[in-house]
Design an enzyme around this catalytic site. Sequence first.
Site, PDB file in Angstrom:
ATOM      1  N   ARG A 224     -16.965  35.372  65.724  1.00  0.00           N
ATOM      2  CA  ARG A 224     -18.418  35.539  65.570  1.00  0.00           C
ATOM      3  C   ARG A 224     -18.783  35.630  64.084  1.00  0.00           C
ATOM      4  NH1 ARG A 224     -23.251  37.266  67.907  1.00  0.00           N
ATOM      5  NH2 ARG A 224     -24.268  39.072  66.955  1.00  0.00           N
TER       6      ARG A 224
ATOM      7  N   HIS B 188     -29.533  39.407  66.575  1.00  0.00           N
ATOM      8  CA  HIS B 188     -29.695  40.686  65.886  1.00  0.00           C
ATOM      9  C   HIS B 188     -31.118  41.207  66.045  1.00  0.00           C
ATOM     10  CE1 HIS B 188     -26.160  39.650  62.957  1.00  0.00           C
ATOM     11  NE2 HIS B 188     -25.734  40.195  64.073  1.00  0.00           N
TER      12      HIS B 188
ATOM     13  N   TYR C 266     -23.900  39.235  55.876  1.00  0.00           N
ATOM     14  CA  TYR C 266     -23.101  38.015  55.765  1.00  0.00           C
ATOM     15  C   TYR C 266     -23.370  37.275  54.454  1.00  0.00           C
ATOM     16  CZ  TYR C 266     -21.939  38.737  60.645  1.00  0.00           C
ATOM     17  OH  TYR C 266     -21.481  39.268  61.821  1.00  0.00           O
TER      18      TYR C 266
ATOM     19  N   HIS D 213     -14.347  38.979  67.714  1.00  0.00           N
ATOM     20  CA  HIS D 213     -15.440  39.286  66.791  1.00  0.00           C
ATOM     21  C   HIS D 213     -15.242  38.588  65.453  1.00  0.00           C
ATOM     22  CE1 HIS D 213     -19.066  41.529  67.346  1.00  0.00           C
ATOM     23  NE2 HIS D 213     -19.014  42.004  66.113  1.00  0.00           N
TER      24      HIS D 213
ATOM     25  N   ARG E  11     -20.971  36.736  71.534  1.00  0.00           N
ATOM     26  CA  ARG E  11     -20.111  37.900  71.716  1.00  0.00           C
ATOM     27  C   ARG E  11     -19.207  37.642  72.920  1.00  0.00           C
ATOM     28  NH1 ARG E  11     -25.386  39.886  70.741  1.00  0.00           N
ATOM     29  NH2 ARG E  11     -25.564  41.145  68.845  1.00  0.00           N
TER      30      ARG E  11
ATOM     31  N   LYS F  27     -26.700  41.633  74.084  1.00  0.00           N
ATOM     32  CA  LYS F  27     -26.715  43.021  73.612  1.00  0.00           C
ATOM     33  C   LYS F  27     -28.159  43.480  73.409  1.00  0.00           C
ATOM     34  CE  LYS F  27     -24.604  46.018  70.143  1.00  0.00           C
ATOM     35  NZ  LYS F  27     -23.740  46.075  68.939  1.00  0.00           N
TER      36      LYS F  27
END
Length: 297
Positions: free
Chosen positions: A245, A268, A277, A242, A150, A175
Amino acid sequence: MNIELLLEDFCYYSSYIRGVSDMTTKRYREKVGAFCRTMEVNTTDELNEKVVHNYFLIGRVQKKWSVATYRTYYMTLKVFFNWCVTKKHLEENFIENLELPKREKSLPKAMKKRDALFLLEVVYNYPYTHRFLKYRNHAMFSMFLFTGLRKNELLNLKLNDVDLENLTVFVRQGKGNKDRIIPISYTLAQSLKKYLLERKKQRKTCPEFFVSSNRNKGYSENGLKLLVNQLREASGLYFTIHTLRHTFATLMLEGGCDIFSLSKMMGHSDIKTTTIYLSSTAEHLRSQVVKHPLNID
């Protein structure tokens, strides 16, 4: 009670007690501040259900908020109002009865392999004023495309976080305040080595991995924003950080990476987030459909 003062107390509590990131407290200040300015409210006595609901109506009708933007304001104001109720500055959370729209089920936007390679070519061959920029920028965009970091994770990287000997990148407090380790490829390692050599020649000693060209400090978010605009114009490709990413994720799946490993590399919390994805890469789906037993050899 003055809302601005309450917001500062709330942000202080969120940072030091709940342990949220600086980006989250920044979002609290921006979204709550925008609400107060638009609805011209300064104190909690001026708050009521009609004022709050009208704000979201203005957002959707006049400001053309997307569902994602609507939900961001909703969740931000909800957590702030809940804190105000807990601290007895409000009797009730006026956002509780507001309907929350469903998320739009859109696929992540990613570059094709040829566009990703072309972008790296443009980054490397752009007519910079100094050769240091060439190697730094190529290393930076290679890092995005080869690791899926990120934006803030990349800008917060420290020199000690990148281990070229063992080919790993340590993401510190990404994150959700989670650490993770991402393996890096030989191709990326070569780009990083060239950058580090130039960095050493420039006598940069700050702890940040990616540094400013004219100062001995970490590369800034504003600098990255300007660079992205330059490269969009030079390449003719529209992309965001993004997007890079998302490109990493789709290309990894197309290359045969399993969903569990990809989820770990992406950072994640829930593997369901990663499975989106699977729908966005036709090549991966095509490689799976040939396994149908009725296909003729």
